[in-house]
Design a protein around this motif. Structure first.
Motif, PDB file in Angstrom:
ATOM      1  N   LEU A  95       0.883  -1.166   0.000  1.00  0.00           N
ATOM      2  CA  LEU A  95       0.000   0.000   0.000  1.00  0.00           C
ATOM      3  C   LEU A  95       0.916   1.209   0.000  1.00  0.00           C
ATOM      4  N   LEU A  96       0.991   1.890  -1.147  1.00  0.00           N
ATOM      5  CA  LEU A  96       1.906   3.023  -1.269  1.00  0.00           C
ATOM      6  C   LEU A  96       1.171   4.335  -1.004  1.00  0.00           C
ATOM      7  N   GLN A  97       1.936   5.355  -0.701  1.00  0.00           N
ATOM      8  CA  GLN A  97       1.399   6.684  -0.410  1.00  0.00           C
ATOM      9  C   GLN A  97       0.287   6.622   0.632  1.00  0.00           C
ATOM     10  N   LYS A  98       0.545   5.869   1.682  1.00  0.00           N
ATOM     11  CA  LYS A  98      -0.452   5.735   2.753  1.00  0.00           C
ATOM     12  C   LYS A  98       0.120   6.298   4.038  1.00  0.00           C
ATOM     13  N   SER A  99      -0.645   7.156   4.672  1.00  0.00           N
ATOM     14  CA  SER A  99      -0.214   7.715   5.939  1.00  0.00           C
ATOM     15  C   SER A  99      -1.114   7.151   7.039  1.00  0.00           C
ATOM     16  N   THR A 100      -0.500   6.519   8.020  1.00  0.00           N
ATOM     17  CA  THR A 100      -1.272   5.846   9.068  1.00  0.00           C
ATOM     18  C   THR A 100      -1.747   6.865  10.109  1.00  0.00           C
TER      19      THR A 100
END
Ligand SMILES: Cc1cc2nc3c(=O)[nH]c(=O)nc-3n(C[C@H](O)[C@H](O)[C@H](O)COP(=O)(O)OP(=O)(O)OC[C@H]3O[C@@H](n4cnc5c(N)ncnc54)[C@H](O)[C@@H]3O)c2cc1C
Ligand SMILES: NC(=O)c1ccc[n+]([C@@H]2O[C@H](COP(=O)([O-])OP(=O)(O)OC[C@H]3O[C@@H](n4cnc5c(N)ncnc54)[C@H](O)[C@@H]3O)[C@@H](O)[C@H]2O)c1
Ligand code: SF4
Ligand code: FES
Length: 813
Positions: free
Chosen positions: A207-212
C-alpha cells in the motif's frame, strides 16, 4: 612499581563498540582494564543477520560474533542486561539501572539507535513492535505461529527485510509505505518499480502513499487506519520507519549532542576522555546507519586509544544491498541526478535488470543496480577511490570494462590495495585477513573464506572481491567453487536440479520446488522460467508448458516497448522476402496505423508501436509465422547473397540459411540464439559474432560457435569444417541440442562455451553416433512445436484471455 592500567568502559555491547575493542586488543593488548555494559542479555552479535534469522537463512547461534568465552579470555568484565543510566563526569564513574558502578579513565559510548516508533493512537497495543534486536525477532517468530496477517509500516531496507522474513514464516504480509515508491533513500523510481514487481511475485502486498492515523484493535492490534479513510487488517504491526541515535545518556552527562553525539575525527566528544562510535555518533554532521562506516570509526578510535598514529576518520561513502533472497538490489553513493551530474542508465525488461551510474566531473559518484548486482563491489570500489572514469563511462555502464578493478590503469586494483583496506564492509574484514586465510590457513574456496573470516557472510555484496582475491592468491590451487543455487530460492545448482528432475521424474515447476525443498515455495522470476525451460527440454512430449512461468514477452509473443505497446516481427526466412509479403506488411501497417516500420539488424521487418488488443488481428491479417523476436529461441538466420548473385560467393548461403531457419524455428533454447550464413570468407552476414555462424569456403563450410554481438562482444571459435549442406545440418543440430541440454537457463552460447570450454563441445560432438543421437532429440522436439501466432488466431479462448489481460499484469513475469 606496578603500573596501574587505565580503566576503559564501553557502554553498549553492540557491533561498533565491540569492534573498536577488538582492534584495541590487537593493537595494544593488556593496556586497558576493560569493562563492558550491554543492555541486551546477549553477548555481542551480528545485528545485520537478524534479517537472515527471520528469513530462515541463519540461526541465533550462528550470528554471535564474540561468545561468552571471548570476554573471559580477554579479561573483560562484562555486565549484560545492564543499561547504564548515568555518567558522572566529576567522580569519573558510570552506574547501571541495577546499581552496578564502574570507575573510568576513558569511556566509549556506543549505544546505537532506537527504532523510531510513530506516536500513533494505539501504538502501545500488544502486537506492535520494531525490528531491532533478538527479542523483536523472537516476538515475530512467536506471532507467526498464532496469527495470519502482518503489516509492516515502512518500505525501506529494514521494512522489506522484515516483510520477507514474515512471508517466510507463513504470514500474509502488507507493506505500508508513505512514499510513491519503495526504498526511495536507496533507489530511483525505475529500480524501485522493478523491485516492487519482484516482491509482489514473492507474495508481498503493498500500500503506497499511505499515511497511518491509528492502530486498530482493543488490547491487541488488529490493523491500521489511514488518513484517506481506508484500513488494512493485521494482527502484527512492525514499525520500520527509521532510527534515532540513542543520545539520552550522553545528553544527561552534559556532552554536546546534536541529532547524534557530536564527535571529532578521533571520535572524541565535547568531554575529554569520553568517545562515541557507531549509530549514536554524529561526525561532521552525519550519522551513519550501516555497519561499514561504523567499523571504520571503530578502527580509528582503537588506534587513537592505543596511541598509534592515525590520520583520523574523515567520513564514508556508503553502499547498501537489500538482503532478500531472489532479489538483487544494490545502491551506492549519490545515486540521484542533480545539477552538474550525468546519469547513464540501461534497462533490460526481458532479463529484469537495471543499471544506473552517476558521474560528476568525470568521476563515478553513485550507482544503482537491480537484477544483476555482480558489478556492485567494483563500482563501489571505484566510487570510493574517486578515480577518473572519463572515456570509460559506456564500458562501465555495459559492464564490459573488463577491469574496473584497475588493470586499465596498470596492475590489478586488488593487487594494489593495501593490506588494511576493507573488502567486506559488513564484517570489517580486510584484504590482509583474507590473504592470510588463503595463504596460511588453506582456505581455497569462497565458502572456506566465509567460515574462516566471515567475509561475505552478511549481505554478500563483497563476494566478487573475495573471489578476486582467491584468484589472486590461490591461482591454480583453487578448490571447488562455492556451491551456488540458481537463485536465492534454492541452494541447488542447475545440474543438481536437472538431475533431480530426471531421476525423480518431476513433471511440474511446483513439484520440483516441493521435492527439491525450495526455500521460497512460490519461486521467483529467475527460477520459475528456468524450471519451465528444463522441464520442457527434458520432457518435450509430456510436459505442458506453463505460460505463467514465462517472461512477459514470451507470454504475449511480442516485445513490450517502453510505452507499453508491442512490436510485431514476422518470420522472414533468411531475410528473403517477396513483393506479395511486402504488400501484406504495408497494408497491415496502414490499416492498423502502425507508427513505425523498421528493418532490424537481423534482416527482418519490425512493426513498432502496436496496441496489445491489435496483436491477434495483425497476426491474422499478416498470415505469416511468428519471427520469435521476443523469446529465448531461434531469432534469425542472417544471410548474405552468396553465389546466387555475388561474384565472390562460393556456396548458396541464402539456400543454406533458409534451410537452417526452417529447421530450427520455434526451438526453445536456454537464451536467444542467432545464426548467420556467409557465402565466402568476406563474411558479409557477420557470421563470426553469432551463436552459430556458417561461412562458405571452397568445397565446404566452416562452422563457428559461441559468438556474441550484444553487450559483451565476442568473436566465434571454429568448431569444425564440413563438406556438404547435410553435414552442416547434422553438426548444427547436434551443437544446438548439446547447448539446450547443458547450458544454464539464460546463458548465451558465448558464456556457456567460455564456462565449459570449446574442447568439451568438440569432444561431445566428435563421434557421429553422438551427433546423430543429439540430432534425433532435437528433431523430436521440433516436430512438436506449433506456431504461437497461428494458435492464438485460431483459438477463441486464447484470444479472449489475451485481450482481457490488464496492463498491470503485463508488466509481471
Ligand atoms: C534487522 C537489521 C538488519 C540490518 N542489516 C544491515 C545490513 O545488511 N547492512 C548494514 O550495514 N547494516 C545493517 N543494519 C544496521 C546495523 O545493524 C547497525 O548499523 C549496527 O548494528 C549499529 O551498530 P552500533 O554498535 O552503533 O549499535 P548496536 O549494534 O545497536 O549496538 C548498541 C547496543 O548498545 C546497547 N545499549 C544502548 N543503550 C545502552 C545503555 N545505556 N547501556 C548499555 N547498553 C546500551 C543496545 O542494547 C545495543 O545492544 C541492520 C539493522 C537491523 C536491525
Ligand atoms: N540491507 C541493509 O543494508 C539494511 C537492512 C536493514 C536495516 N538497515 C539499516 O537500519 C536502519 C533502519 O532501517 P529503516 O528501513 O527503518 O530506515 P530508513 O530510514 O532507511 O527507511 C525508513 C522508510 O520508512 C518510510 N516511512 C517513514 N515514515 C513512514 C510512515 N509513517 N509510514 C510508512 N512509511 C514511512 C520512509 O519513506 C523510508 O523509506 C537504517 O539505517 C538502514 O540503513 C540496513
Ligand atoms: S560474404 Fe562473400 S558471398 Fe557473401 S556477399 Fe559477401 S562477398 Fe559475397
Ligand atoms: S560487504 Fe556485506 S557481506 Fe561483505
Amino acid at each position: 612499581m606496578a603500573i596501574t592500567k587505565k580503566k576503559l568502559v564501553l557502554i553498549g555491547n553492540g557491533m561498533a563498540g565491540v569492534r573498536a575493542i577488538e582492534h584495541l586488543l590487537k593493537l595494544s593488548p593488556g593496556s586497558y582494564d576493560i569493562t563492558i555494559f550491554g543492555a541486551e542479555p546477549h553477548p555481542n552479535y551480528n545485528r545485520i543477520m537478524l534479517s537472515s534469522v527471520l528469513a530462515g537463512g541463519a540461526d541465533m547461534q550462528e550470528i554471535v560474533i564474540n561468545d561468552w568465552d571471548w570476554y573471559k579470555e580477554n579479561n573483560i568484565t562484562l555486565h549484560t542486561g545492564h543499561r547504564v543510566t548515568k555518567i558522572n563526569t566529576e567522580r569519573k564513574k558510570v552506574t547501571s539501572h541495577l546499581g552496578i558502578e564502574a570507575a573510568y579513565d576513558a569511556i566509549i559510548i556506543a549505544t546505537g539507535s532506537n527504532p523510531f516508533m510513530l506516536p500513533l493512537p494505539g501504538a502501545d497495543k500488544e502486537g506492535v513492535i520494531a525490528f531491532r534486536d533478538i527479542h523483536d525477532c523472537e516476538v515475530m517468530i512467536d506471532a507467526s505461529k498464532k496469527y495470519k496477517k502482518a503489516v509492516v509500516i515502512g518500505g525501506g531496507l529494514l521494512g522489506l527485510e522484515a516483510a520477507r522474513g514474515l512471508l517466510h514464516l507463513g504470514m500474509e504480509v502488507t507493506v505500508v509505505h508513505i512514499n510513491r515508491y519503495l526504498m526511495e533513500r536507496q533507489l530511483d523510481e525505475a529500480a524501485s518499480r522493478m523491485l516492487q514487481r519482484e516482491l509482489e511475485l514473492q507474495g508481498m502486498k503493498f500500500l503506497l502513499q499511505k499515511s497511518t492515523t491509528s492502530i486498530k484493535g482493543k488490547r491487541r492490534a488488529t490493523g491500521l487506519a489511514f488518513t484517506d479513510g481506508t484500513e488494512v487488517d493485521g494482527d502484527l504491526v512492525v514499525m520500520a520507519v527509521g532510527i534515532r541515535p540513542n543520545v539520552e545518556l550522553a545528553r544527561g552527562a552534559g556532552i554536546d549532542v546534536n541529532r547524534g553525539i557530536v564527535v571529532d575525527d578521533f571520535m572524541q566528544t565535547s568531554v575529554s576522555g569520553i568517545y562515541a562510535v557507531g549509530e549514536c555518533a554524529e561526525h561532521r554532521g552525519i550519522g551513519y546507519g550501516l555497519v561499514a562506516p561504523l567499523y571504520e570509526q571503530g578502527a580509528v578510535l582503537a588506534k587513537h586509544l592505543a596511541g598509534v598514529e592515525t590520520a583520523g576518520y574523515t567520513g564514508s561513502v556508503t553502499s547498501t544491498k537489500l538482503k532478500v533472497s531472489g532479489v538483487d538490489v544494490f545502491s551506492a553513493g549519490r545515486f540521484e541526478e542533480s545539477p552538474g551530474t550525468r546519469a547513464l542508465k540501461i534497462q533490460d525488461e526481458l532479463a529484469g535488470t537495471y543499471k544506473k551510474i552517476v558521474i560528476q566531473d568525470g568521476k563515478l559518484i553513485g550507482a544503482v543496480l537491480f537484477g544483476d548486482t555482480s558489478d556492485g563491489a567494483e563500482l563501489f570500489a571505484s566510487i570510493k577511490k574517486g578515480e577518473s572514469v572519463a572515456g570509460r563511462e559506456k564500458e562501465i555502464l555495459l559492464g564490459i570494462s573488463s577491469d574496473l578493478l584497475g588493470q586499465s590503469s596498470g596492475g590489478n586494483r586488488l593487487e594494489a590495495m593495501g593490506e588494511d583496506e576493507i573488502i567486506c564492509g559488513c564484517n570489517g574484514v580486510s584484504k590482509g585477513t583474507i590473504a592470510e586465510a588463503i595463504m596460511t590457513k588453506g582456505c581455497n574456496t569462497a565458502q572456506a573464506i566465509k567460515s574462516c573470516t566471515k567475509a561475505s557472510a552478511s549481505c554478500g555484496g563483497c563476494k566478487p572481491l573475495v573471489e578476486g582475491l582467491l584468484t589472486l592468491y590461490a591461482g591454480d590451487s583453487l578448490g571447488e567453487q562455492v556451491k551456488e543455487g540458481i537463485c536465492g530460492c534454492t541452494s541447488h545448482s542447475r545440474d543438481e536440479i536437472v538431475d533431480g528432475i530426471t531421476k525423480m521424474r518431476l513433471m511440474s515447476t511446483k513439484e520440483v520446488m516441493n521435492v527439491l525443498g525450495w526455500r521460497n515455495p512460490e519461486g521467483c522470476t529467475k527460477c520459475r522460467p528456468a524450471l519451465n525451460y528444463y522441464l520442457g527440454m527434458l520432457y518435450p512430449e509430456e510436459y505442458v508448458d506453463e505460460k505463467e512461468s514465462r517472461i512477459t514477452n514470451e507470454r504475449y509473443h511480442a516485445n513490450i516497448q517502453k510505452d507499453g505497446t508491442y512490436s510485431v516481427v514476422p518470420r522472414i526466412y533468411g531475410g528473403v522476402t517477396s513483393p506479395a509479403d511486402l504488400k501484406k506488411i504495408a497494408e497491415v501497417a496502414e490499416k492498423f496505423e502502425v507508427p513505425m516500420v523498421k528493418f532490424t539488424g537481423g534482416q527482418r521487418i519490425d512493426l513498432l508501436g502496436v496496441k496489445k488488443e491489435n496483436l491477434p488481428k495483425i497476426w491474422a491479417e499478416l498470415d505469416m509465422p511468428s519471427g520469435h523476436a521476443y523469446g529465448k529461441t531461434l531469432r534469425t538466420v542472417k544471410t548474405c547473397v552468396g553465389n546466387t548473385f555475388c561474384r565472390f560467393g562460393t556456396q548458396d548461403s541464402i539456400g543454406m540459411g533458409i534451410r537452417m531457419e526452417k529447421a530450427f524455428e520455434r526451438l526453445n533454447t536456454p537464451a536467444k540464439v542467432k545464426l548467420a550464413v556467409s557465402g565466402c570468407p568476406r563474411n558479409c552476414a557477420e557470421s563470426t559474432i553469432k551463436d552459430l555462424g556458417v561461412i562458405a569456403i571452397d568445397g565446404g563450410w566452416e562452422l563457428h560457435v559461441g559468438g556474441n554481438g550484444g553487450i559483451k562482444v565476442k568473436a566465434t571459435e571454429l568448431l569444425t569444417i564440413v563438406k556438404t549442406e547435410d553435414e552442416v545440418m547434422e553438426w548444427s543440430s547436434a551443437y544446438l541440442q548439446l547447448y539446450r541440454e547443458h547450458a544454464q537457463w539464460n546463458e548465451r552460447t558465448a558464456q556457456w562455451i567460455e564456462r565449459v570450454g570449446l574442447d568439451y563441445v568438440k569432444k561431445a560432438l566428435e563421434k557421429r553416433e553422438d551427433r546423430l543421437a543429439l540430432m534425433a532429440r532435437i528433431e523430436k522436439t521440433l516436430s512438436l512445436t506449433t506456431d504461437p501466432w497461428k494458435q492464438i488466431v485460431e483459438t477463441a479462448e486464447l484470444r479472449k484471455n489475451f485481450e482481457h489481460l490488464t496492463g498491470e499484469q503485463s508488466m509481471q513475469i
